[in-house]
Design a protein around this motif. Structure first.
Motif, PDB file in Angstrom:
ATOM      1  N   PRO A   1       0.813  -1.235   0.000  1.00  0.00           N
ATOM      2  CA  PRO A   1       0.000   0.000   0.000  1.00  0.00           C
ATOM      3  C   PRO A   1       0.832   1.264   0.000  1.00  0.00           C
ATOM      4  O   PRO A   1       0.377   2.304  -0.502  1.00  0.00           O
ATOM      5  N   HIS A   2       2.031   1.221   0.544  1.00  0.00           N
ATOM      6  CA  HIS A   2       2.896   2.398   0.531  1.00  0.00           C
ATOM      7  C   HIS A   2       3.178   2.836  -0.901  1.00  0.00           C
ATOM      8  O   HIS A   2       3.206   4.029  -1.210  1.00  0.00           O
ATOM      9  N   TRP A   3       3.403   1.851  -1.790  1.00  0.00           N
ATOM     10  CA  TRP A   3       3.716   2.149  -3.188  1.00  0.00           C
ATOM     11  C   TRP A   3       2.499   2.710  -3.913  1.00  0.00           C
ATOM     12  O   TRP A   3       2.603   3.649  -4.704  1.00  0.00           O
ATOM     13  N   SER A   4       1.333   2.146  -3.620  1.00  0.00           N
ATOM     14  CA  SER A   4       0.106   2.664  -4.233  1.00  0.00           C
ATOM     15  C   SER A   4      -0.116   4.118  -3.843  1.00  0.00           C
ATOM     16  O   SER A   4      -0.488   4.950  -4.681  1.00  0.00           O
ATOM     17  N   TRP A   5       0.108   4.430  -2.566  1.00  0.00           N
ATOM     18  CA  TRP A   5      -0.092   5.806  -2.101  1.00  0.00           C
ATOM     19  C   TRP A   5       0.845   6.756  -2.842  1.00  0.00           C
ATOM     20  O   TRP A   5       0.426   7.847  -3.279  1.00  0.00           O
ATOM     21  N   LEU A   6       2.106   6.379  -3.005  1.00  0.00           N
ATOM     22  CA  LEU A   6       3.070   7.232  -3.694  1.00  0.00           C
ATOM     23  C   LEU A   6       2.710   7.403  -5.169  1.00  0.00           C
ATOM     24  O   LEU A   6       2.716   8.515  -5.700  1.00  0.00           O
ATOM     25  N   THR A   7       2.431   6.302  -5.855  1.00  0.00           N
ATOM     26  CA  THR A   7       2.216   6.372  -7.302  1.00  0.00           C
ATOM     27  C   THR A   7       0.906   7.062  -7.650  1.00  0.00           C
ATOM     28  O   THR A   7       0.816   7.744  -8.671  1.00  0.00           O
ATOM     29  N   GLU A   8      -0.123   6.908  -6.812  1.00  0.00           N
ATOM     30  CA  GLU A   8      -1.390   7.593  -7.072  1.00  0.00           C
ATOM     31  C   GLU A   8      -1.227   9.107  -7.086  1.00  0.00           C
ATOM     32  O   GLU A   8      -1.985   9.817  -7.752  1.00  0.00           O
ATOM     33  N   ARG A   9      -0.217   9.609  -6.399  1.00  0.00           N
ATOM     34  CA  ARG A   9       0.037  11.052  -6.313  1.00  0.00           C
ATOM     35  C   ARG A   9       1.216  11.484  -7.176  1.00  0.00           C
ATOM     36  O   ARG A   9       1.609  12.656  -7.138  1.00  0.00           O
ATOM     37  N   GLY A  10       1.775  10.565  -7.933  1.00  0.00           N
ATOM     38  CA  GLY A  10       2.909  10.887  -8.792  1.00  0.00           C
ATOM     39  C   GLY A  10       4.169  11.216  -8.028  1.00  0.00           C
ATOM     40  O   GLY A  10       5.050  11.911  -8.538  1.00  0.00           O
ATOM     41  N   LEU A  11       4.280  10.696  -6.799  1.00  0.00           N
ATOM     42  CA  LEU A  11       5.410  11.055  -5.949  1.00  0.00           C
ATOM     43  C   LEU A  11       6.603  10.125  -6.110  1.00  0.00           C
ATOM     44  O   LEU A  11       7.711  10.478  -5.689  1.00  0.00           O
ATOM     45  N   ALA A  12       6.406   8.960  -6.682  1.00  0.00           N
ATOM     46  CA  ALA A  12       7.531   8.044  -6.883  1.00  0.00           C
ATOM     47  C   ALA A  12       8.462   8.569  -7.971  1.00  0.00           C
ATOM     48  O   ALA A  12       9.679   8.406  -7.892  1.00  0.00           O
ATOM     49  N   GLY A  13       7.873   9.203  -8.996  1.00  0.00           N
ATOM     50  CA  GLY A  13       8.678   9.818 -10.050  1.00  0.00           C
ATOM     51  C   GLY A  13       9.222   8.806 -11.039  1.00  0.00           C
ATOM     52  O   GLY A  13       8.881   7.626 -11.004  1.00  0.00           O
ATOM     53  N   PRO A  14      10.116   9.246 -11.941  1.00  0.00           N
ATOM     54  CA  PRO A  14      10.719   8.327 -12.903  1.00  0.00           C
ATOM     55  C   PRO A  14      11.594   7.299 -12.193  1.00  0.00           C
ATOM     56  O   PRO A  14      12.201   7.593 -11.156  1.00  0.00           O
ATOM     57  N   LEU A  15      11.657   6.102 -12.772  1.00  0.00           N
ATOM     58  CA  LEU A  15      12.324   4.990 -12.111  1.00  0.00           C
ATOM     59  C   LEU A  15      13.433   4.414 -12.974  1.00  0.00           C
ATOM     60  O   LEU A  15      13.311   4.341 -14.201  1.00  0.00           O
ATOM     61  N   GLY A  16      14.504   3.978 -12.317  1.00  0.00           N
ATOM     62  CA  GLY A  16      15.550   3.241 -13.005  1.00  0.00           C
ATOM     63  C   GLY A  16      15.088   1.819 -13.273  1.00  0.00           C
ATOM     64  O   GLY A  16      14.261   1.271 -12.545  1.00  0.00           O
ATOM     65  N   THR A  17      15.583   1.215 -14.309  1.00  0.00           N
ATOM     66  CA  THR A  17      15.180  -0.140 -14.685  1.00  0.00           C
ATOM     67  C   THR A  17      16.413  -1.026 -14.858  1.00  0.00           C
ATOM     68  O   THR A  17      17.528  -0.551 -15.046  1.00  0.00           O
ATOM     69  N   TYR A  18      16.166  -2.338 -14.812  1.00  0.00           N
ATOM     70  CA  TYR A  18      17.241  -3.286 -15.047  1.00  0.00           C
ATOM     71  C   TYR A  18      17.784  -3.138 -16.461  1.00  0.00           C
ATOM     72  O   TYR A  18      17.047  -2.861 -17.408  1.00  0.00           O
TER      73      TYR A  18
END
Length: 389
Positions: free
Chosen positions: A62-79
């Motif tokens: 749920p922590h991740w859902s809360w962040l992403t719903e508000r656009g707070l996680a931002g762009p992410l690095g990938t493998y």
């Protein structure tokens, strides 16, 4: 009754709590004793962007859902290919691309087997998978516990962590571009946009009359509230941040099944954390009981030498640090997260942080506890407020 809420502490938990309270209609004032926000999520300034300990998100809660719903996680690095081919396990003093067979078999059982709360992981896992595999598993997950004797902890607690990190499934780990500092900056901007008043350099010595969320380290909350019961088990960890000139031999990740250490690159997934032509790593090692920092540092150096060959001639920047009693909650046998210091302390006071009664690991506990604390504070400040409204 006033709709005012006070938040004490401007780290991850405090910022999340302030945002949730402001979204719920409260007038929020956040006090931070330092001159900058961020708490243990702060990073060093560019061009070398390093954190205090491994900082990633897992996109399965749920922590991740809360962040992403508000656009707070931002762009992410990938493998990328280099990362996948430069992930290693250290066993019997050497780096190997595949962990020992016993460890693989054990990790494959995590979705199917439940571990008991009231037994230590070492004895429980040794009886099922063998003593050597149990010790290797405890060392492998020390990156989460920051503890040199993870085997002494509750079997259920350790087993859940092993499943989160090593179970055969699609990887849930996420690296925010710019590190957690970028996430914190977005949280601070969100709070400001919602009208949260931020008082920097403001050290609160007694809880105010308004509903209050104390989002500090547990030791600071203990002193502020005069409550000696606010204690919990935590780890002891030595860290080395290291920037070197690029070399294709360098490891991306090393899980140290021998010593409990961990090595990870910041920059292979996020080149913005280091100048061009260089690679930035963090190497950590849990400090053993009675060992002291110097002993842990020697073991850390041995891991760094294996993961970053010839680092002495290539180093462009480095720093060292040690963290004790501020590395997240650890549950001993017979205890779960529900037994940690309660979020609702009564009389309109609530706790948030990574060592209180909320699920998850480290930063996840901070976010989840902050949201629960905010819900309680809103009910105290706004009688008509309902959870989820």
């Amino acid at each position: 009754m006033s709709n005012e809420i006070t938040v004490i502490g401007g780290g991850l938990a405090g910022l999340v709590a302030a945002i949730a309270c402001a979204e719920g209609g409260a007038s929020v004032t956040l006090h931070e004793a330092h001159r900058t926000l961020g708490g243990r999520g702060r990073a060093t300034p560019a061009p070398y962007v390093a954190h205090e300990g491994a900082h990633v998100f897992y996109a399965d809660g749920p922590h991740w859902s809360w962040l992403t719903e508000r656009g707070l996680a931002g762009p992410l690095g990938t493998y990328n290919t280099r990362m996948m081919t430069h992930t290693f396990f250290r066993a019997d003093g050497r780096l190997r691309r595949v962990p020992p067979a016993g460890f693989l078999r054990m990790a494959g059982r995590t979705p199917l087997l439940r571990a008991p709360v009231d037994r230590d992981f070492r004895s429980w896992a040794s009886a099922r998978f063998g003593e050597r595999t149990a010790e290797r598993a405890a060392s492998a997950i020390s990156v989460v516990t920051y503890d040199a004797d993870t085997g002494r902890l509750s079997a259920a607690f350790v087993w859940e962590l092993i499943g989160r990190v090593f179970a055969p499934k699609r990887p849930a780990v996420r690296w925010p571009i710019g590190g957690w500092q970028a996430v914190l900056d977005r949280l601070a901007a969100r709070a400001a946009g919602l009208g949260v008043r931020v008082e920097l350099g403001s050290r609160v010595t007694a809880p105010p009359d308004t509903p209050t969320i104390v989002a500090t380290e547990l030791a600071s909350a203990r002193a502020l509230l005069g409550d000696a019961s606010l204690t919990w088990e935590s780890g002891h960890y030595a860290m080395l941040d290291l920037a070197v000139r690029d070399d294709r031999r360098d490891a991306f990740i090393v899980f140290d099944l021998d010593e409990g250490g961990f090595h990870e690159s910041y920059s292979m997934q996020d080149p913005s954390t280091v100048p061009a032509g260089e690679t930035l790593f963090q190497i950590g090692m849990p400090v053993r009981e009675g060992e002291g920092g110097a002993g842990a540092r020697r073991r850390l150096d041995a891991l760094a030498d294996a993961a970053v060959p010839g680092r002495g001639d290539r180093t462009t920047w480095s720093r060292t640090a040690t963290a004790r009693g501020r590395t997240g909650a650890l549950d001993l046998p017979g205890r779960t997260w529900r037994d940690r210091p309660a979020i609702d302390r009564g009389d309109g006071v609530f706790l948030a942080g990574d060592m209180v009664a909320a699920p998850g690991m480290r930063g996840e506990i901070s976010i989840n506890s902050a949201l629960r604390a905010a819900s309680g504070a809103l009910r105290a400040a706004i009688p008509s407020h309902r959870a989820g409204s």
